[in-house]
Every structure is written in structure tokens, then in C-alpha cells.
Scaffold this motif. Structure first.
Motif, mmCIF file in Angstrom:
data_model
loop_
_atom_site.group_PDB
_atom_site.id
_atom_site.type_symbol
_atom_site.label_atom_id
_atom_site.label_comp_id
_atom_site.label_asym_id
_atom_site.label_seq_id
_atom_site.Cartn_x
_atom_site.Cartn_y
_atom_site.Cartn_z
ATOM 1 N N CYS A 115 0.872 -1.133 0.009
ATOM 2 C CA CYS A 115 -0.003 -0.018 0.148
ATOM 3 C C CYS A 115 0.796 1.096 -0.018
ATOM 4 O O CYS A 115 0.567 2.243 -0.603
ATOM 5 C CB CYS A 115 -0.878 0.070 1.053
ATOM 6 N N PHE A 116 1.877 1.286 0.957
ATOM 7 C CA PHE A 116 2.970 2.421 1.094
ATOM 8 C C PHE A 116 3.418 2.532 -0.400
ATOM 9 O O PHE A 116 3.719 3.810 -0.913
ATOM 10 C CB PHE A 116 4.073 2.277 1.984
ATOM 11 N N SER A 117 3.921 1.665 -0.816
ATOM 12 C CA SER A 117 4.568 1.684 -2.389
ATOM 13 C C SER A 117 3.796 2.077 -3.340
ATOM 14 O O SER A 117 4.369 2.331 -4.542
ATOM 15 C CB SER A 117 5.250 0.337 -2.520
ATOM 16 N N SER A 118 2.519 2.239 -3.330
ATOM 17 C CA SER A 118 1.504 2.627 -4.406
ATOM 18 C C SER A 118 1.703 4.203 -4.608
ATOM 19 O O SER A 118 1.394 4.824 -3.650
ATOM 20 C CB SER A 118 0.156 2.056 -3.962
ATOM 21 N N PRO A 119 2.349 4.497 -5.689
ATOM 22 C CA PRO A 119 2.356 5.928 -5.826
ATOM 23 C C PRO A 119 1.145 6.787 -5.702
ATOM 24 O O PRO A 119 1.089 7.761 -5.186
ATOM 25 C CB PRO A 119 2.781 6.095 -7.294
ATOM 26 N N VAL A 337 12.029 -14.492 5.075
ATOM 27 C CA VAL A 337 11.686 -12.918 5.772
ATOM 28 C C VAL A 337 12.485 -11.911 5.282
ATOM 29 O O VAL A 337 11.970 -10.576 5.112
ATOM 30 C CB VAL A 337 11.502 -13.175 7.537
ATOM 31 N N ILE A 338 14.032 -12.161 5.585
ATOM 32 C CA ILE A 338 15.030 -11.261 5.311
ATOM 33 C C ILE A 338 14.883 -10.678 3.897
ATOM 34 O O ILE A 338 15.142 -9.811 3.500
ATOM 35 C CB ILE A 338 16.264 -11.966 5.517
ATOM 36 N N SER A 339 14.677 -11.938 2.864
ATOM 37 C CA SER A 339 14.306 -11.448 1.458
ATOM 38 C C SER A 339 13.071 -10.514 1.268
ATOM 39 O O SER A 339 13.340 -9.675 0.429
ATOM 40 C CB SER A 339 14.110 -12.691 0.626
ATOM 41 N N LEU A 340 12.018 -10.961 2.126
ATOM 42 C CA LEU A 340 10.903 -10.085 1.865
ATOM 43 C C LEU A 340 10.974 -8.800 2.326
ATOM 44 O O LEU A 340 10.524 -7.652 1.802
ATOM 45 C CB LEU A 340 9.707 -10.901 2.431
ATOM 46 N N ILE A 341 11.935 -8.600 3.388
ATOM 47 C CA ILE A 341 12.068 -7.251 3.971
ATOM 48 C C ILE A 341 13.077 -6.429 3.027
ATOM 49 O O ILE A 341 12.696 -5.312 3.001
ATOM 50 C CB ILE A 341 12.707 -7.438 5.530
ATOM 51 N N SER A 342 13.993 -7.110 2.225
ATOM 52 C CA SER A 342 14.647 -6.412 1.483
ATOM 53 C C SER A 342 13.826 -5.983 0.319
ATOM 54 O O SER A 342 13.997 -4.799 -0.120
ATOM 55 C CB SER A 342 15.849 -7.407 0.972
ATOM 56 N N LEU A 343 12.826 -6.751 -0.091
ATOM 57 C CA LEU A 343 11.948 -6.228 -1.128
ATOM 58 C C LEU A 343 11.227 -5.243 -0.893
ATOM 59 O O LEU A 343 11.098 -4.047 -1.508
ATOM 60 C CB LEU A 343 10.923 -7.634 -1.650
ATOM 61 N N LEU A 345 11.946 -2.824 1.342
ATOM 62 C CA LEU A 345 12.926 -1.740 1.635
ATOM 63 C C LEU A 345 13.239 -1.051 0.038
ATOM 64 O O LEU A 345 12.977 -0.165 -0.044
ATOM 65 C CB LEU A 345 14.099 -2.333 2.190
ATOM 66 N N ILE A 346 13.319 -1.956 -0.808
ATOM 67 C CA ILE A 346 13.425 -1.483 -2.255
ATOM 68 C C ILE A 346 12.268 -0.732 -2.623
ATOM 69 O O ILE A 346 12.455 0.304 -3.281
ATOM 70 C CB ILE A 346 13.742 -2.763 -3.062
ATOM 71 N N LEU A 347 11.044 -1.377 -2.646
ATOM 72 C CA LEU A 347 9.834 -0.719 -2.953
ATOM 73 C C LEU A 347 9.684 0.503 -2.145
ATOM 74 O O LEU A 347 9.255 1.564 -2.763
ATOM 75 C CB LEU A 347 8.828 -1.777 -2.652
ATOM 76 N N THR A 348 9.931 0.616 -0.801
ATOM 77 C CA THR A 348 9.839 1.746 -0.072
ATOM 78 C C THR A 348 10.520 3.076 -0.576
ATOM 79 O O THR A 348 10.117 4.162 -0.836
ATOM 80 C CB THR A 348 10.090 1.698 1.445
ATOM 81 N N ILE A 349 12.004 2.543 -0.619
ATOM 82 C CA ILE A 349 13.051 3.649 -1.131
ATOM 83 C C ILE A 349 12.499 3.939 -2.450
ATOM 84 O O ILE A 349 12.640 5.292 -2.901
ATOM 85 C CB ILE A 349 14.353 2.965 -1.176
ATOM 86 N N THR A 350 12.062 3.007 -3.372
ATOM 87 C CA THR A 350 11.952 3.593 -4.876
ATOM 88 C C THR A 350 10.889 4.421 -4.880
ATOM 89 O O THR A 350 10.816 5.336 -5.605
ATOM 90 C CB THR A 350 11.685 2.357 -5.614
ATOM 91 N N THR A 351 9.919 4.143 -4.097
ATOM 92 C CA THR A 351 8.349 5.007 -4.280
ATOM 93 C C THR A 351 8.822 6.392 -3.595
ATOM 94 O O THR A 351 8.380 7.535 -4.373
ATOM 95 C CB THR A 351 7.311 4.327 -2.915
ATOM 96 N N VAL A 352 9.461 6.708 -2.411
ATOM 97 C CA VAL A 352 9.885 7.826 -2.038
ATOM 98 C C VAL A 352 10.675 8.674 -2.986
ATOM 99 O O VAL A 352 10.538 9.744 -3.120
ATOM 100 C CB VAL A 352 10.549 7.920 -0.585
ATOM 101 N N GLN A 353 11.574 8.105 -3.617
ATOM 102 C CA GLN A 353 12.708 8.655 -4.531
ATOM 103 C C GLN A 353 11.978 9.014 -5.923
ATOM 104 O O GLN A 353 12.438 9.834 -6.541
ATOM 105 C CB GLN A 353 13.817 7.566 -4.820
ATOM 106 N N ASN A 354 11.165 8.314 -6.430
ATOM 107 C CA ASN A 354 10.754 8.340 -7.775
ATOM 108 C C ASN A 354 9.077 8.736 -7.828
ATOM 109 O O ASN A 354 8.584 8.938 -8.887
ATOM 110 C CB ASN A 354 10.726 7.152 -8.257
#
Length: 548
Positions: A115-119, A337-343, A345-354
Motif C-alpha cells: 500500500c505504501f509503495s503505491s504511488p 523474511v529477510i528476502s521479503l524485508i529487502s523487497l 525496503l527496495i519498494l519503499t525507497i523507490t517510491t519515495v525517490q521516484n
């Protein structure tokens, strides 16, 4: 098992808290800029002033449920509205986790990240708009239906029509689910909200059927235009993002595959997924696509899809669970869980940056901020007619008072001669967005009105177009003397642009600007007036030199 449950609770709390703080940080970063200076400001104003004008509590366009719930927060300014939507995001997250458990889905916290990563959803949380509230209502209603608490689920849904018009598209699927479950008696509780609001609004509208007869969208059909039938589908990146959109499609395919293999297409589990989650998504996108395509009162705004982002996130989460079962079943849970947290984080950072912020909107806000500052300094005691909500917000005007009511300009009876609707000395602000389309007043009409004197023109830092025309703002005053008529658009714009450019050069030159300040004091005029006089002097001098 107990240990894992404790870890999950801590992880859920940590993720929701972190995401909420990112929203707060981004709101602080925006400063004076508002992501929706039109409808977002209008909803804020209705909520804020509902404490002073009780009739606003049943303002149909303002969405009465949203108004009453957000009004305490609106008293603290627009940031209060953002805080209200952040709280809704937290509530949404809590119920997404509950639903994930009810549907036997692991990693419910990841749906919150989706939800958060949805622009579109991200921007809605940072606005004063109503879509987030509706999304939360649907999510809570879904939780109640899955819990078989149909009574409170129906009562809650009955109030959703006072949050968003999409309720008329979604509620029928919940009704069909009740009919299939043979829980007929609960359908009548869907009238709870309409009955309460019909009675409450009667004392203002003098019409018990005001919910139907006073619908605010019927007049918008010929105003907004139309577009591509696949407009919303083509914009999937700006709605849910590429990763979540692909997972959403994968979730649908997985659900279909499981149903066909098990030969239980119409099982109770399937009906929950299809009627309560998938069909609301498909129908909202479908109806808005048709309305935009046919020009039936739709602007083609992507924000309407924010209402279904949490449902999309649940189907995307289903895909994650199925992919984990297929490919990562042998993995240690810790690594998954570590892999999904990484996913996440990537989505969160990408959303905020882009995150794409419409620069035209920011430019128009800065321009209207200049207008508001000028108005407060020079004409704050004068009544002004306007259509732009952001101007009223920055000028600290009460948009529902007799002095500065936004509706006055919209209701002008004489659109050919705007001054005929005004008293001598009153001001009117024309800008290229709301005044042109909603106010039905063209720039040509304003300049050709002999009783209107142009006080000042404002232009954005960079030119941009709205409705195919360059955005600009002009403030006029009604006089008792006939002004010179004749409107030459290009010449006027070019001349004023040249003046504005020279004024900016003067402001950037400390020595020159100091001299203008001194000249203003000597002549007894304002600095703004002296800047314009100086700029015109430069232009006249340039013309003289060119003629020799």
C-alpha cells in the motif's frame, strides 16, 4: 510458535511505525506545497469550517462522513488533515494484518508495504482527499464479513456512500455475497446510513430525499472531456507500481489455477476472494474507465483507484505466499523474511525517490501564494471573488463567508459582463484553471469588461499550460469609470512577461533593489508599484535607444 507470533507482532509494529514516520517526514519536506491544492484544499476547508457552519456537515460534495471524522484534525490546519490520513493508514494496516490471518496468508506486513509503495496511495495519504477513508471502510467491512459479523459490516458499508461515490459500485458485491450465504436479513441494515443522514440533512435541504436529488456530479458531464478506454490500465505503474501490479496479476492466476485444479470454483473461500476482493477492484476500474472514455463526468484522475489499493495489495500478497510455496519452501523461514524485508525496503525507497509530483501544480501554488501575499498586504479589507481554493487557503480567507465565498463567482448570473455581478471597489481574481472551467469565465471576457480595471498580473516562474492555455493570474477591480476595451492576448502576455523578468532582475541586484526602495519612499508608493514603474522605465529606454 509463540516466539514467532511475538516476533511478527514486533515486526508489524515496527514497519507501520517506520512507514508513518516517512509520511510525516515527506509532509515536512513538502512545506507550503500541497499535493492537491484543488479538491484537497476544498475538503479541508469544508471540514475546518463545519464547526462554524453546521450545514457543511451535510455538504454533499464534501462527503459528510469524511467531513465529520476529519473536522477535529482540520482545526489544526492542513497538516492536521495529513495526520488524519496517516492515522487512517495505520488503521488500514491493522486490519490488513487481521485479514491476512483470516485468509491464512503469511507476511501480512508486506501488504502494508505494498500500500505504501503505491504511488497513488502514497500521495493520497499526504492530501486532504477522501479516497483513503473509503479504502479503510472497505477493508474493515471485509474483515467483518470474513468474521461473519454481517450486522456491523452492513452498518459500516451503509455509511460508505457518504465517503465516496464508489460505494455504489462496491456494495452490490457484498449484497450478492449475503444472498449466496442466505443471510438476507442483514441486507436491510445497509439502509442505516442513508436513513440517519436523510433525516439529518432534511433540516438543511428541506428535502428528505436530498441524498438523491442534490447529487453533486450530475452537472459535470460536459466539462471534463474524455480519453482512452484503457487509461487506468495503462497507468498501472502510477497506481500500484510495476512489482505489485505483476504480483496482483500473478495472484489472480494462482487463485484461478487452485480453483480449477481442486474443482472448487464456487467454494466459500473462492467466493470471498472473488466477490469481496477481486470484483470490487475490477468494477471500480471498469466503471471509471467507461466514464472517462465516454466523457460522463470523469476527469480520468488516477487517485480514484486509491480506494482499491489495499485490496490489490491482498491479492499481491496471495501471489507472494504461492511463490514461496512453489520455490522457497525449502528455505529457512528466517531467510524468506529477510528476502521479503529487502523487497519491502527496495519498494519503499523507490517510491519515495521516484514519486512524481506534478510540477505544474507546484508552479501554480507558488504563483497563487504571491497573489495571496499581495492581496493581504494591499487589499485585505476588500471583498474578492475567486475560484482557486489554494488562494483562499494562503490568504486566510473564510471561503464560506459573504466577503469571500468561493461560490459567489461560480453563481454569477451575467457571465458576459462579470462586473455586473459586483459592487464598485470589489475585486475579482481570474486564473487559468478553476475560473476558466468551473467559473465559465474566459480571460477575454475579463479584459473586455469595461468596468473592470486590471490591478496586477501574476505569472508562474516557468510557463505551463492548463486546458491547452498558458497558466496566468489576473486581479481586477470594479470601477465606476469605463476602462479601455480591447483584448490582445499575445501582446498583453508578452509585455507583462517582460516586466516580470526585469522585476526579477532588479530583486536579484542588491544595489538596484536598494535604489528602488529609496525611490518608493521618496514617491510615497509601495515597493511593488515602484518595481513595476522601474521595469517600464527600462523598457521605454530600451525602445528609445533602438529607434536611434
Amino acid at each position: 510458535m509463540i516466539k514467532n507470533a511475538g516476533v511478527n507482532r514486533v515486526l508489524n509494529l515496527l514497519i507501520v511505525t517506520c512507514l508513518s514516520f516517512i509520511f510525516v517526514g515527506y509532509a515536512y519536506f513538502l512545506g507550503e506545497n500541497i499535493l492537491d491544492p484543488g479538491d484537497g484544499i476544498k475538503h479541508f476547508q469544508i471540514a475546518k469550517y463545519s464547526w462554524y457552519y453546521p450545514s457543511l456537515l451535510v455538504h454533499h460534495w464534501g462527503k459528510p462522513l469524511f467531513t465529520i471524522l476529519s473536522s477535529p484534525f482540520a482545526q489544526f490546519g492542513f497538516n492536521g488533515m495529513i495526520f488524519f490520513n496517516i492515522l487512517l493508514f495505520v488503521v488500514c494496516g491493522v486490519f490488513i494484518l487481521k485479514i491476512a490471518q483470516q485468509l491464512s496468508l503469511k507476511y501480512g506486513w508486506l501488504a502494508i508495504v505494498f500500500c505504501f509503495s503505491s504511488p497513488v496511495f502514497f500521495k493520497l495519504v499526504l492530501s486532504g482527499l477522501t479516497e483513503v477513508l473509503f479504502a479503510v471502510i472497505i477493508i474493515i467491512a471485509l474483515h467483518l464479513f470474513l468474521k461473519r459479523n454481517f450486522l456491523w459490516g452492513c452498518i459500516l458499508l451503509s455509511f460508505s456512500i457518504f465517503a465516496r461515490p464508489e460505494s455504489y459500485i462496491v456494495i452490490p458485491w457484498f449484497i450478492l455475497y449475503l444472498l449466496i450465504e442466505k443471510e438476507f436479513k442483514y441486507v436491510f441494515f445497509l439502509l442505516t446510513g442513508p436513513i440517519i443522514y436523510s433525516i439529518g440533512g432534511y433540516f438543511y435541504y428541506n428535502d428528505i430525499f436530498w441524498i438523491i436529488t442534490s447529487r453533486p456530479y450530475s452537472a459535470a458531464r460536459s466539462t471534463y472531456g474524455s480519453g482512452d478506454l484503457f487509461h487506468f490500465i495503462q497507468n498501472y505503474k502510477n497506481i500500484a507500481g510495476t512489482v505489485v501490479s505483476l504480483l496482483f496479476l500473478g495472484g489472480i492466476l494462482f487463485r484461478l489455477s487452485i480453483s480449477i485444479k481442486s474443482k472448487q470454483v464456487f467454494s466459500k473461500t473462492n467466493l470471498k476472494w472473488i466477490l469481496l476482493i477481486l470484483f470490487p477492484i475490477v468494477s471500480i476500474i471498469g466503471v471509471h474507465s467507461i466514464y472517462w472514455w465516454q466523457g460522463w463526468g470523469s476527469l480520468g484522475l488516477l487517485r480514484v483507484t486509491g480506494t482499491i489499493v489495499p485490496l490489490i495489495a491482498l491479492i499481491a500478497l496471495l501471489a507472494i505466499n504461492e511463490l514461496q510455496e512453489l520455490f522457497l519452501k525449502a528455505w529457512n523461514e528466517k531467510y524468506v523474511v529477510i528476502s521479503l524485508i529487502s523487497l519491502g525496503l527496495i519498494l519503499t525507497i523507490t517510491t519515495v525517490q521516484n514519486l512524481i509530483v506534478d510540477q505544474r501544480m507546484i508552479l501554480s501554488e507558488h504563483c497563487l501564494l504571491d497573489v495571496a501575499s499581495w492581496y493581504k498586504k494591499n487589499y485585505s479589507k476588500k471583498k474578492i471573488y475567486y475560484m482557486a481554493p489554494y488562494f483562499a487557503y494562503q490568504a486566510n480567507l473564510d471561503p464560506f463567508s459573504d466577503k469571500s465565498n468561493e461560490g459567489h463567482m461560480k453563481k454569477f448570473k451575467d457571465k458576459e459582463s462579470p462586473s455586473n455581478n459586483m459592487e464598485i471597489g470589489e475585486l475579482i481574481l481570474w486564473e487559468g484553471q478553476f475560473s476558466e472551467i468551473e467559473g465559465k469565465l474566459s480571460k477575454k471576457t475579463m479584459f473586455n469588461d469595461g468596468k473592470l480595471k486590471l490591478l496586477k498580473s501574476f505569472y508562474p516562474e516557468k510557463t505551463f499550460k492548463v486546458w491547452g492555455k498558458e497558466y496566468e493570474v489576473h486581479v481586477f477591480q470594479k470601477t465606476d469609470e469605463e476602462q479601455k476595451k480591447g483584448y490582445v492576448e499575445n501582446k498583453d502576455v508578452e509585455a507583462q512577461n517582460e516586466i516580470n523578468e526585469i522585476i526579477e532582475r532588479i530583486k536579484q541586484n542588491e544595489e538596484w533593489f536598494s535604489k528602488v526602495n529609496l525611490d518608493a519612499k521618496k514617491r510615497g508608493v509601495s515597493v511593488d508599484e515602484m518595481l513595476e514603474i522601474s521595469a517600464k522605465y527600462v523598457i521605454r529606454n530600451r525602445a528609445k535607444k533602438a529607434s536611434y
